[in-house]
Every structure is written in structure tokens, then in C-alpha cells.
Design a protein around this motif. Sequence first.
Motif, PDB file in Angstrom:
ATOM      1  N   GLN A   1      -0.454  -0.227  -8.526  1.00  0.00           N
ATOM      2  CA  GLN A   1       0.208  -1.425  -7.984  1.00  0.00           C
ATOM      3  C   GLN A   1       1.467  -1.017  -7.226  1.00  0.00           C
ATOM      4  OE1 GLN A   1      -0.212  -4.977  -8.119  1.00  0.00           O
ATOM      5  NE2 GLN A   1      -2.298  -4.211  -8.361  1.00  0.00           N
TER       6      GLN A   1
ATOM      7  N   ARG B   1       0.697   0.738  -3.883  1.00  0.00           N
ATOM      8  CA  ARG B   1       0.294  -0.158  -2.790  1.00  0.00           C
ATOM      9  C   ARG B   1       1.471  -0.934  -2.248  1.00  0.00           C
ATOM     10  NH1 ARG B   1      -5.648  -2.583  -4.071  1.00  0.00           N
ATOM     11  NH2 ARG B   1      -5.672  -3.172  -1.906  1.00  0.00           N
ATOM     12  N   TRP B   2       2.209  -1.521  -3.176  1.00  0.00           N
ATOM     13  CA  TRP B   2       3.325  -2.383  -2.779  1.00  0.00           C
ATOM     14  C   TRP B   2       4.576  -1.934  -3.524  1.00  0.00           C
ATOM     15  CZ3 TRP B   2      -1.308  -4.947  -4.573  1.00  0.00           C
ATOM     16  CH2 TRP B   2      -2.121  -5.425  -3.513  1.00  0.00           C
TER      17      TRP B   2
ATOM     18  N   SER C   1       3.198   1.440   1.945  1.00  0.00           N
ATOM     19  CA  SER C   1       2.568   2.036   0.770  1.00  0.00           C
ATOM     20  C   SER C   1       2.875   3.526   0.746  1.00  0.00           C
ATOM     21  CB  SER C   1       1.048   1.872   0.834  1.00  0.00           C
ATOM     22  OG  SER C   1       0.714   0.531   0.994  1.00  0.00           O
TER      23      SER C   1
ATOM     24  N   LEU D   1      -7.087   0.931  -6.167  1.00  0.00           N
ATOM     25  CA  LEU D   1      -6.556   1.178  -4.820  1.00  0.00           C
ATOM     26  C   LEU D   1      -7.538   0.788  -3.714  1.00  0.00           C
ATOM     27  CD1 LEU D   1      -4.822   4.605  -5.456  1.00  0.00           C
ATOM     28  CD2 LEU D   1      -3.700   2.412  -5.040  1.00  0.00           C
TER      29      LEU D   1
ATOM     30  N   SER E   1      -6.767  -0.134   0.052  1.00  0.00           N
ATOM     31  CA  SER E   1      -5.320  -0.071   0.294  1.00  0.00           C
ATOM     32  C   SER E   1      -4.939   1.018   1.291  1.00  0.00           C
ATOM     33  CB  SER E   1      -4.587   0.227  -1.019  1.00  0.00           C
ATOM     34  OG  SER E   1      -4.933   1.529  -1.464  1.00  0.00           O
TER      35      SER E   1
END
Lengths: 317, 506
Positions: A82, A85-86, A96, A114, A117
Motif C-alpha cells: 500500500q 503504491r501511494w 509510487s 501491487l 500499479s
Amino acid sequence: MGTADGPKLAGLNGPEGRGALPPLSASPPVERVAIEERVGALARRSIKTTAKKAGLLLAIRMMDLTTLEGKDSPGKVRALCQKARWPDRTRPEIPSVAAVCVYPNLVPVAKEALEGSGVHIASVATAFPSGLSPLSIKLDDVRRAVEYGADEIDMVIDRGAFLSGEEQKVFDEIAAIKEACGDAHLKVILETGELGSYDNVRRASDVAMYAGADFIKTSTGKIQPAATPAVTLVMLEAIREFYFKTGRYIGMKPAGGIRAAKQALHYLVIVKETLGDAWLTPELFRFGASTLLNDVLMQLVKLETGAYQAAEYFSRD
Amino acid sequence: MAIKLVEDGPETQSTHQRRRGERRLDFGTAWEYAPAPERPDHVRLRDRYGLFINGRWVSPESGKFFKTINPATEEPIAEIAEGSEADVERAVAAARQAYESVWSKMRPLERGKYVYRIARAIQERARELAVVESMDGGKPIKESRDFDVPTTAAHFFYNAGWADKLSYAFPGRAVRPLGVAGQIIPWNFPLLMAAWKIAPALACGNTVVLKPAETTPLTALLLAEIIREAELPPGVVNIVTGAGATGAALVNHPDVDKIAFTGSTAVGKLIQRALAGTGKRMTMELGGKAANIVFADAPLDQAVEGIINGIFFNQGHVCCAGSRLLVEEGIHDVLVAKLRDRMATLRVGDPLDKNTDIGAINSREQLERIEQLVQVGEDEGAERYTAPCPLPEKGFFFSPTIFTGVAQSHAIAREEIFGPVLSVLTFRTESEAVERANNTFYGLSAGIWSNKGARLFKLATQLEAGVVWANTYNKFDPSSAFGGYKESGFGREGGRHGLLPYLVVE
């Protein structure tokens, strides 16, 4: 990739790009005092305002967010993905990271988390962190990790073999593992903290590159000292020489001990002034780090608002 | 695309040229450093400075002042008094009086305390001194901040420690001070040279009249403020600004016991002529044309750093600069290619920007001299390469330059350029390297780069140079003696040897 203009990623050259063990004369001596002085001088570059912001954002895009603990679990890895990704959900302009780096058993978890992503999955393999297992087991380790979905394999060299003069064995193992990687990128960890001298770091870098490494990497993170600016410069100089001799672009990954944004900027300065623009990309430079990201985020907020936020404003994953 | 790497043996010139041609590094704009100027607003300079004589600021007898300018902007910074013969007379008289009545009688331990106090005050005002040094002289702030000012403080600390231990420096001998020392210093390291001169003189019990260079008087005048604040007895240190005539008055003054000079060989010879037969002691630290010798077995990437530092440190305004690069022929092309790549990363410009590597040339006069010698180099047929660095529009700047294809007979291989200009020559054998290195009338310093320890030690004894650096360059320490052979001068500064010129040893 591998277009006429852009960097040719060595890994995509395939196993036919492999050569033979380079002669000792291909690895020049390294002067300890001078190399440490040079990185010391580069540490005093003053990176402010726009340069700082651009450097920090680049550092995020170059980060291999890592967890390599015996107690790693699916939950822990999902949380890390998480974050990968962000990195900061309140600020969508934050990019990212480059990859998440986990043990092979956790690759499927990361792959799922993922999906879509663009964040790569890197997996340590080859009896990490010691590398002291039979080659067949190491190869199996690598093949499984790739099967599970790893895009990048971080292998360790057999330091015992290297230090006892069996360079050919080290070379052959790397070459075999490169082949087992298939399309996955191969990062070769030298574990520089165990090599004992800059001369050995230089030599091991050359052995790894000629054997087919796409990246060379300093450390497992399990041994102190891990990455240092001086060791990184020695490896970048080896990469530079290899580029001039073969035309191939090899990547660099310092890992372990890089916790502060300021350190990350120092590494970027070293890359910029040693190899130039072509290497200032996640395709050719990575940071292996577990706690660096939050300090970078904190510095970015500081740049915008002029004030440091409390550490609790940033998620710990 | 199969790449055959097997034949990659030791790099030879032909393979290197073929390969290097199509592959190059791009030191471009992918990630640019933002301007990082050191702010000068904390600096408090006066509009006009008098002479520092007998512990007070006094006006010059002639009433004449000249402007000191910032070489990076060509704008005036302050007005400086032009000291005349009469002013020198006053200063020497004050120094003599202080020597006789106070300084020579003081317990050495107490004398040392004053010198320590100066050292600490320099550290306290380090930032201000660094900024002023860069403004007045043009050197990059990273050098004045990280080298000039800390080394200045270190010299005062080091010599302060000797003050009450002089009898241990020369065991079994009796030592006493000389009296009044006249000291004339150059513009390349204005504050540091003042320290090299004043610190040992004071520690040994002498009093001083110092004349700074006319283009860079400001930090010496700040040092005068520091000395005043340190409450040194009046007259122990006097600072008289001015140009050549002021220096000549000091040299010719009959009541000066010793002249210490750092500057050009030409002026050094004039001073030696003037002093002949006077019985005054003297030390001369003059020009240089140092050989930096690189063998094929050297750690090449680090040698490149040493070469760059050797010639481009302080814009090449360094008497011990490694201005002649002697390269073993087999690695010439590889090394020059590496040098060019490295030169592409040099940042020339505003001396006050913390990322500037090469600042402004000290004066228009010096810039013209560099330009003229570079023209001679081109006319004589050497091949010029100048780094593609953008230069500021105003101010005195010169891009880092190297000449290849230079012969021993070329002017640029023999004359001191005192700028960011390197001459590259080749050699084939060790003995030829030594012969070429020594084939100069200078003899201040030399560098050797090799992975063979035995060779380093052997060559160090064969090179006619006061300082020989092995696998490094431009290293200075207060505890290490510095000085020349041949026309680079005589006498040593720094270390135990650096005390001798300020003592009578019986």
C-alpha cells in the motif's frame, strides 16, 4: 526499452551478453584516502529548493521498499505494498516507489497487492543472505521466485569463494543464476561489508558485471557496514569503465543504512557527477531501504510548508 | 546482439580510442542544482580602512586610499589605505618598541595564551572571514569555508603550542627571538598566508609588520580587528596595506631583523638583491611549476581527482599547483578522456555559491596574464581543450583548460601560469619521468601516482621538490614543513622547521 537513444538495459540483452571472467588487469586499484575524500567533497554540495524537491521525488521513484525479516507475514507485506503504491495518500503528486523487495514466499502476496500499479516486485534469492548453499538450491530458489511473479531477483555472491580466490566459481554462479532469471532483472549483491577492501569491491563489481549482472548492489542489510557513499562510488566507477568498454548500462543499488533524505540526496549527487544524466533514472539506480521513505516525505512537506511535521503524521508500515 | 567481451585485456590506446569515440557520458540538465548562495548580509565591513599600527587604526600619512574590488563583480568593496615609507617607519618603530618593552620579556606561556586566543577568535568569526575572503579574492566559498579559514585557525593553534616549548623543539640548544619581522604576503591565500607568517613569529617571541597584497587586504584587516579584540599588547602586530612601494619600504627598513616573503620568483629576486649584505635574515616562498606524475599502475580514477584538485584548486592560483601533468605514454589517452569527463562536471561561477568549484580570477591583470600564456601555448602548437562551462558575464573568469601535445621546450611547460591551465606531457620510463620533472628552475612540489609503494619512496628522494605528495595532492598541515628548492625559494614554513626562521639558535 533498449532503443537506439535510451539506455540499453543490460538484462534485456539476454544471456548471450555474457563474457568470460575479466583479467585482473581490468580491475584497477582503488586509493582509499582519495575515494573517501571525493565522496566527502560531494557530500558538501548544497541541495536547496527546486533541486531538493526534484531530488527527493526522484529518490522516491528509485526506492526499493524493503522488508526482509524472519517475521514477515502477508499482512505486513500488504501494508508495505500500500505504502509503495501511494506513499502519501493525501498528496497524489507523490509518485509510487520503484519496487517492493521481499522474500520469495511473500512474492505472491506482493504480486496481488501491487496488481496494475507499475511497482515492480523484487525478491531476494540464492540462499539470502549468506549464499552458502549448493548451486542447485540457489537456482531453484531463483526459479521459484520468478515463477511466483518476481520481476527482479536480488542474489548474493558467495563471499567465501570470492575471498578464497575462487573468482571463477563466483562468476559461474552469477552466470548460471542470470540464466535462471529468464526475463527477470538480476541484481548482484556483493555484500561489501564482508569484502574487506575497496580493491575487492572493485574486483567483485567487475566479476559480477562481466558475468551478466543487470545491477550491482552493495549489501544485504544484514551486515555492518552496509552501503556507504565511498563503496558506492567505487562501484559506480566500475560501472563507468564497463560502459566505456562494452557499451552496456549497468545499474547500481546501494542498500542498507540509508535512512535520511539528506543521505539519499548525497547518493544522487555522487551518481550525477560520476555517471551523468543517463543513470539518474530508476532503471539504473535504486535505493534499497526500509525507513528512508518517511524521512523523504517529511522533507517534502517541510519544503512546501516550511515546518516539520511530527513523525506520527506519517504511517509506519 | 552478442557482445564479445573476452578480448578485453588491459586497455590500450587504440582500443580505447575506438570505443570511447561512440560512448560518452552526458553531464546535462536531468537534475540541476538550484543556486545556493552564501549570504553576505552578516558581514560588517567598513567603507574605509586605515593602517593598523601600535594597536590602533591610523590614517596614512599621505592621505591616499585605493579601492579593493570584488573580482567576481568588478565592484568596489572598500577603500584601503596606501602605506608610505613614513607609515612603514611608524609601524616598525611600534614593533620595535613592543618587542623591547613587552613581547620579548613576557613569559612564553603567557605569549602562547595570546596566540591561542587569536586562534579561537578566528574560529568564532569563521563564517564572516570565509565570506570576505571569497568576496575580496574570488575563491569559491567552499574553499574559503572548508580550507582557508580552518587551516588558518589550525596554524595559530599549532604554533601557540610551541610558545613555551621552544627549548624542546631544539634540545640542547638555547633559542631566542630575532626581533622585528617584516612579512609580505600574496593574494592567493590572503588570510592563510598571514597565519603562516604571523603565528610562528609571535610564538617565537618576535613582533611583526605585515603587508598584505593590494588586491586582497580585507581579511588581514579583519585579522587586525581580531588581534585588537584579543588585546595583544599594542605594536606586537602591525598591518600596513599598500602595493609594491610599501613592500619595498618594509624590505629596506634598517630596523627590520628578518624579511619573510611569499610571492613571485621575480619579486623574490629583487628582495634578495636589496637585502644582500644587510645581515637581515630572510625566507622566500616563490613560484613553482610542479610535476604531477602518473604511472600506468596508478589508481586512475583517484589520480584524476588529484590532477583536477592539483591544478584547479583556487583557480590554479597556487604556487605548488600541479601544473605539469607527466603521464606514462601508454595511458595518456585514457587519462585525458577521463580528465575531460571530469572537467565537464566543474562548476565555474559565483564564488559565493556553495556549489561553485572554480571562482573568479583574482584580478584583471592576472586574467590577462593567463590569457596571454594560453595564447602562447596555442601559437606553439599545443592542443587546447577548454571545459564547456558557461561563464558569468561580469567579473574575471577563465574556463578550466588543458593542453595536450606539450613538449618540454614549450613556454606553457616552463613558465608558471598561475591559473586554471594544465600542460600534459608524456614519459616512457621512471628515470625519464624524474628527469622531466626536475627539468625546471622551480622546485616547490611534486606529485606521484602509483600503486607501487617502493616506487613512491624511491622517487620522493629523487625529485627536487620541497614537498612530494604520493597518491594525493595539495595536502597541508600546520605540523608539516613547506618550502622550496632552486628558484622556488628557501626556508621552511610549518612544523618544527617553520620555527627556525624566527629564532636565533645557539
